[in-house]
Enzyme design. Structure first.
Site, PDB file in Angstrom:
ATOM      1  N   ARG A   2       0.486  14.368  12.772  1.00 21.12           N
ATOM      2  CA  ARG A   2       0.805  14.154  11.354  1.00 21.12           C
ATOM      3  C   ARG A   2       1.083  15.469  10.610  1.00 21.12           C
ATOM      4  NH1 ARG A   2      -1.081   8.938  10.175  1.00 21.12           N
ATOM      5  NH2 ARG A   2       0.555   8.900   8.595  1.00 21.12           N
ATOM      6  N   PRO A   3       1.992  16.304  11.085  1.00 22.14           N
ATOM      7  CA  PRO A   3       2.281  17.575  10.397  1.00 22.14           C
ATOM      8  C   PRO A   3       2.928  17.333   9.034  1.00 22.14           C
ATOM      9  CG  PRO A   3       3.934  17.146  12.065  1.00 22.14           C
ATOM     10  CD  PRO A   3       2.892  16.076  12.226  1.00 22.14           C
ATOM     11  N   VAL A  52       8.037   6.713  17.015  1.00 27.01           N
ATOM     12  CA  VAL A  52       7.743   7.404  15.751  1.00 27.01           C
ATOM     13  C   VAL A  52       6.504   8.286  15.861  1.00 27.01           C
ATOM     14  CG1 VAL A  52       7.192   7.091  13.307  1.00 27.01           C
ATOM     15  CG2 VAL A  52       8.869   5.589  14.414  1.00 27.01           C
ATOM     16  N   LYS A  71       0.852  -1.204   0.000  1.00 29.74           N
ATOM     17  CA  LYS A  71       0.000   0.000   0.000  1.00 29.74           C
ATOM     18  C   LYS A  71       0.881   1.245   0.000  1.00 29.74           C
ATOM     19  CE  LYS A  71      -1.813   1.504   4.041  1.00 29.74           C
ATOM     20  NZ  LYS A  71      -1.442   2.885   4.369  1.00 29.74           N
ATOM     21  N   ASN A  72       1.920   1.232   0.846  1.00 26.13           N
ATOM     22  CA  ASN A  72       2.722   2.447   1.041  1.00 26.13           C
ATOM     23  C   ASN A  72       3.766   2.677  -0.046  1.00 26.13           C
ATOM     24  OD1 ASN A  72       1.119   2.897   3.201  1.00 26.13           O
ATOM     25  ND2 ASN A  72       2.621   2.291   4.745  1.00 26.13           N
ATOM     26  N   ASP A  87       4.421   0.441  12.097  1.00 24.63           N
ATOM     27  CA  ASP A  87       3.149  -0.146  11.626  1.00 24.63           C
ATOM     28  C   ASP A  87       2.950  -1.574  12.113  1.00 24.63           C
ATOM     29  OD1 ASP A  87       3.262   1.475   8.356  1.00 24.63           O
ATOM     30  OD2 ASP A  87       2.792   2.205  10.363  1.00 24.63           O
ATOM     31  N   ASP A 121       5.143  19.914   7.888  1.00 27.14           N
ATOM     32  CA  ASP A 121       6.099  21.044   7.846  1.00 27.14           C
ATOM     33  C   ASP A 121       7.374  20.713   7.068  1.00 27.14           C
ATOM     34  OD1 ASP A 121       6.348  19.299  10.201  1.00 27.14           O
ATOM     35  OD2 ASP A 121       8.111  20.502  10.657  1.00 27.14           O
ATOM     36  N   LEU A 122       7.803  19.451   7.134  1.00 28.79           N
ATOM     37  CA  LEU A 122       9.052  19.090   6.439  1.00 28.79           C
ATOM     38  C   LEU A 122       8.843  19.030   4.929  1.00 28.79           C
ATOM     39  CD1 LEU A 122      10.449  16.409   8.904  1.00 28.79           C
ATOM     40  CD2 LEU A 122      11.080  18.826   8.716  1.00 28.79           C
ATOM     41  N   ARG A 138      -8.729  -0.428   4.703  1.00 27.73           N
ATOM     42  CA  ARG A 138      -7.898   0.599   4.061  1.00 27.73           C
ATOM     43  C   ARG A 138      -6.539   0.003   3.681  1.00 27.73           C
ATOM     44  NH1 ARG A 138      -7.380   6.276   6.955  1.00 27.73           N
ATOM     45  NH2 ARG A 138      -5.904   6.344   5.233  1.00 27.73           N
ATOM     46  N   CYS A 167      -4.729  12.469  12.900  1.00 25.10           N
ATOM     47  CA  CYS A 167      -5.558  11.252  12.874  1.00 25.10           C
ATOM     48  C   CYS A 167      -5.404  10.581  14.223  1.00 25.10           C
ATOM     49  CB  CYS A 167      -5.106  10.333  11.731  1.00 25.10           C
ATOM     50  SG  CYS A 167      -3.512   9.627  12.050  1.00 25.10           S
ATOM     51  N   ARG A 196      -4.396  11.060   4.290  1.00 25.58           N
ATOM     52  CA  ARG A 196      -3.345  12.068   4.309  1.00 25.58           C
ATOM     53  C   ARG A 196      -2.340  11.858   3.195  1.00 25.58           C
ATOM     54  NH1 ARG A 196      -0.512  13.665   7.844  1.00 25.58           N
ATOM     55  NH2 ARG A 196       1.563  13.337   7.034  1.00 25.58           N
TER      56      ARG A 196
HETATM   57  C1  EPZ Z   1       4.185   6.798   6.303  1.00 31.79           C
HETATM   58  O1  EPZ Z   1       3.412   7.841   6.876  1.00 31.79           O
HETATM   59  C2  EPZ Z   1       3.250   5.610   6.191  1.00 31.79           C
HETATM   60  N1  EPZ Z   1       2.132   5.942   5.306  1.00 31.79           N
HETATM   61  C3  EPZ Z   1       2.726   5.235   7.583  1.00 31.79           C
HETATM   62  O2  EPZ Z   1       1.924   4.068   7.438  1.00 31.79           O
HETATM   63  C4  EPZ Z   1       3.918   4.898   8.479  1.00 31.79           C
HETATM   64  O3  EPZ Z   1       3.453   4.633   9.784  1.00 31.79           O
HETATM   65  C5  EPZ Z   1       4.882   6.091   8.516  1.00 31.79           C
HETATM   66  O4  EPZ Z   1       5.279   6.436   7.157  1.00 31.79           O
HETATM   67  C6  EPZ Z   1       6.142   5.791   9.312  1.00 31.79           C
HETATM   68  O5  EPZ Z   1       6.786   4.688   8.773  1.00 31.79           O
HETATM   69  C7  EPZ Z   1       2.326   5.914   3.960  1.00 31.79           C
HETATM   70  O6  EPZ Z   1       3.410   5.643   3.479  1.00 31.79           O
HETATM   71  C8  EPZ Z   1       1.144   6.242   3.114  1.00 31.79           C
HETATM   72  P1  EPZ Z   1       6.293  10.099   8.424  1.00 31.79           P
HETATM   73  P2  EPZ Z   1       4.014   9.344   6.905  1.00 31.79           P
HETATM   74  O7  EPZ Z   1       6.209  11.379   7.677  1.00 31.79           O
HETATM   75  O8  EPZ Z   1       4.811   9.596   5.686  1.00 31.79           O
HETATM   76  C9  EPZ Z   1       6.779  13.367  11.747  1.00 31.79           C
HETATM   77  C10 EPZ Z   1       0.062   2.720   7.739  1.00 31.79           C
HETATM   78  O9  EPZ Z   1      -0.345   2.173   8.773  1.00 31.79           O
HETATM   79  N2  EPZ Z   1       6.684  14.353  10.665  1.00 31.79           N
HETATM   80  O10 EPZ Z   1       7.487   9.217   8.215  1.00 31.79           O
HETATM   81  O11 EPZ Z   1       2.918  10.265   7.235  1.00 31.79           O
HETATM   82  C11 EPZ Z   1       5.446  12.696  12.014  1.00 31.79           C
HETATM   83  O12 EPZ Z   1       4.666  13.469  12.894  1.00 31.79           O
HETATM   84  C12 EPZ Z   1       0.533   4.156   7.785  1.00 31.79           C
HETATM   85  O13 EPZ Z   1       0.163   2.163   6.617  1.00 31.79           O
HETATM   86  C13 EPZ Z   1       6.948  15.691  10.937  1.00 31.79           C
HETATM   87  O14 EPZ Z   1       7.240  16.058  12.070  1.00 31.79           O
HETATM   88  O15 EPZ Z   1       4.992   9.235   8.164  1.00 31.79           O
HETATM   89  C14 EPZ Z   1       5.848  11.392  12.643  1.00 31.79           C
HETATM   90  O16 EPZ Z   1       6.077  11.596  14.023  1.00 31.79           O
HETATM   91  C15 EPZ Z   1       0.277   4.783   9.148  1.00 31.79           C
HETATM   92  N3  EPZ Z   1       6.866  16.604   9.933  1.00 31.79           N
HETATM   93  C16 EPZ Z   1       7.182  11.068  11.970  1.00 31.79           C
HETATM   94  O17 EPZ Z   1       7.616  12.276  11.341  1.00 31.79           O
HETATM   95  C17 EPZ Z   1       6.547  16.224   8.638  1.00 31.79           C
HETATM   96  O18 EPZ Z   1       6.509  17.106   7.752  1.00 31.79           O
HETATM   97  C18 EPZ Z   1       7.094  10.007  10.908  1.00 31.79           C
HETATM   98  O19 EPZ Z   1       6.120  10.434   9.983  1.00 31.79           O
HETATM   99  C19 EPZ Z   1       6.291  14.873   8.382  1.00 31.79           C
HETATM  100  C20 EPZ Z   1       6.372  13.946   9.399  1.00 31.79           C
END
Ligand code: EPZ
Length: 424
Positions: free
Chosen positions: A120-121, A325, A21-22, A303, A123-124, A395, A115, A91
């Protein structure tokens, strides 16, 4: 919709995992970087894939699903604004921002909300686009970005965000010059996206390491690309075999993608047999307690934290799970406790004192991995469980009940939610 599960039966047999999915979601978004048609194979039948298809349609692309293949024809005229009602459903829709900036120089995408598992910001993501010269503003809940021509830049990610790495990578393939992403996420899905983009004529190197380099190119062509298997789905079915003390062969998995999960299952006492694209698990007794710390790849995947907690709830001792995480990813613990589990949450740690048995109950899933966790616990529990909120499960897990039934689980889907909450 709910799932009715009568527990206590060891699962036996073979289950075949679908595409990731991801990987599918960012790759579908990346397909609009070209005007040409692309075909993506090994795409799972999931609600989130349907949502991404509708998001792409909403900005003018045509998307046709044939079996596990998705044909995307972005065409010459894309709209630069995605609708709130679709983006709020998922998202990952935010991943169209980078591609739209490349194609149109302007993008307006609703700011994804938080969520169940955290804020889930993004900003990066935005920091990366700004570094490449985009002007960003947030108006009326929409992120508006504008860049006549993106320029390559050196971008450091404060955390190795998967989504930010993907969005910035996709913007960089159409920028002028070289972009370097430092502290990039290293997940296999990042490598899959890079391979997909390179098959369109992009020049991405270093994907899978913390330093990703992208040479911008003028034009990308359509491609045909098959995505990697879903490592999280594979981990879930291995745990299903372990928690029911059965013997399960999981096919269409790349063992190196779940090295950390296999190591922890082995520590629990599972017997594992690895093939090039399969893993067989056999669990003769209650799992030994283990400590788990979720980390960005190649660390233990966040996950898989919820599904693994159900296994440790039946452990022969006390386990410690540390979730580093996301800030709120223990919602499933409350429901496990209602089945007789002994779990104590202290900040980002869960202390899981194993019990000899769990009892079936009515349960509420709050996100897709929590839903999977409760289903696994129900498979091992005595008596019947009914899990509500299964729309979360579908999902991310295609044919979830069917795959478990084929392994011998006593599971059925019922369409009418039976538990009516007392009117408060
Ligand atoms: C991806 O989400 C996956 N989703 C998530 O899977 C997975 O849990 C996550 O990566 C971590 O491995 C998809 O790929 C569609 P992140 P993502 O940005 O990209 C912080 C599932 O169950 N962060 O790596 O949203 C954030 O708050 C889903 O299949 C910032 O601070 O995750 C978190 O603490 C759930 N600023 C950490 O980074 C940003 O701009 C990791 O988030 C972005 C993220």
């Amino acid at each position: 919709m709910s799932l009715l599960i009568r527990g206590g039966k060891p699962l036996r047999g073979t289950v075949r995992c679908d595409g990731a999915k991801n990987a599918a979601l960012p790759i579908m978004a990346g397909a609009i970087l070209s005007e040409d048609i692309s075909i993506i194979d090994n795409v799972p039948h999931l609600r989130d894939v349907e949502t991404m298809s509708n998001v792409l349609r909403s900005i003018g692309a045509s998307v046709r699903v044939r079996g596990n293949s998705v044909l995307i024809n972005p065409g010459k005229r894309l709209r630069n604004e995605a609708p709130y009602d679709l983006v709020r459903m998922m998202r990952a829709s935010f991943l169209i921002m980078g591609p739209l900036l490349v194609r149109l120089g302007v993008a307006s995408v609703p700011l994804p909300g938080g969520c169940a598992i955290g804020q889930r910001p993004v900003d990066l993501h935005l920091k990366g686009f700004q570094a490449m010269g985009a002007e960003i503003s947030v108006e009326g809940g929409f992120v508006k970005a504008r860049a006549d021509k993106l320029k390559g830049a050196e971008i450091y990610l404060d955390v190795p965000s998967v989504g930010a790495t993907e969005n910035i990578m996709m913007a960089a393939v159409g920028a002028e010059g070289v972009t370097v992403i430092e502290n990039a996420a290293q997940e296999p899905e990042i490598v899959d996206l890079a391979n997909f983009l390179n098959s369109m004529g992009a020049e991405v190197t270093g994907a899978g390491t913390s330093r990703v380099k992208v040479e911008g190119v003028k034009k990308l062509t359509g491609t045909r690309y098959s995505i990697i298997p879903d490592r999280i789905e594979a981990s879930t079915y291995l745990i299903a075999g372990a928690i029911t003390r059965g013997k399960v062969m999981v096919e269409n998995v790349i063992p190196t993608h779940i090295r950390s999960v296999l190591a922890k299952l082995k520590e629990c006492g599972a017997y594992l047999l690895e093939g090039p694209r399969s893993v067989e698990i056999e669990m003769p007794s209650r799992p030994a307690p283990v400590n788990i710390k979720t980390l960005p790849y190649p660390g233990f995947p966040t996950d898989v934290q919820a599904p693994f907690m159900s296994l440790l709830a039946l452990g022969q001792g006390t386990s410690l799970i540390s979730e580093t995480v996301f800030e709120n990813r223990f919602n499933h613990a409350e429901e496990l406790i209602r089945m007789g589990a002994k779990v104590k949450i202290e900040d980002s740690n869960a202390i899981v004192e194993g019990v000899p048995k769990l009892s079936g109950a009515s349960l509420q899933a709050t996100d897709l991995r929590a839903g999977a966790c409760l289903a696994l616990a129900a498979l091992a529990a005595e008596g019947q469980s009914e899990i509500f909120g299964t729309e979360h499960i579908y999902r991310g897990y295609s044919d979830f009940a069917t795959k478990l039934r084929l392994l011998g689980a006593d599971i059925e889907e019922s369409g009418i939610p039976k538990r009516s909450y007392a009117k408060s």
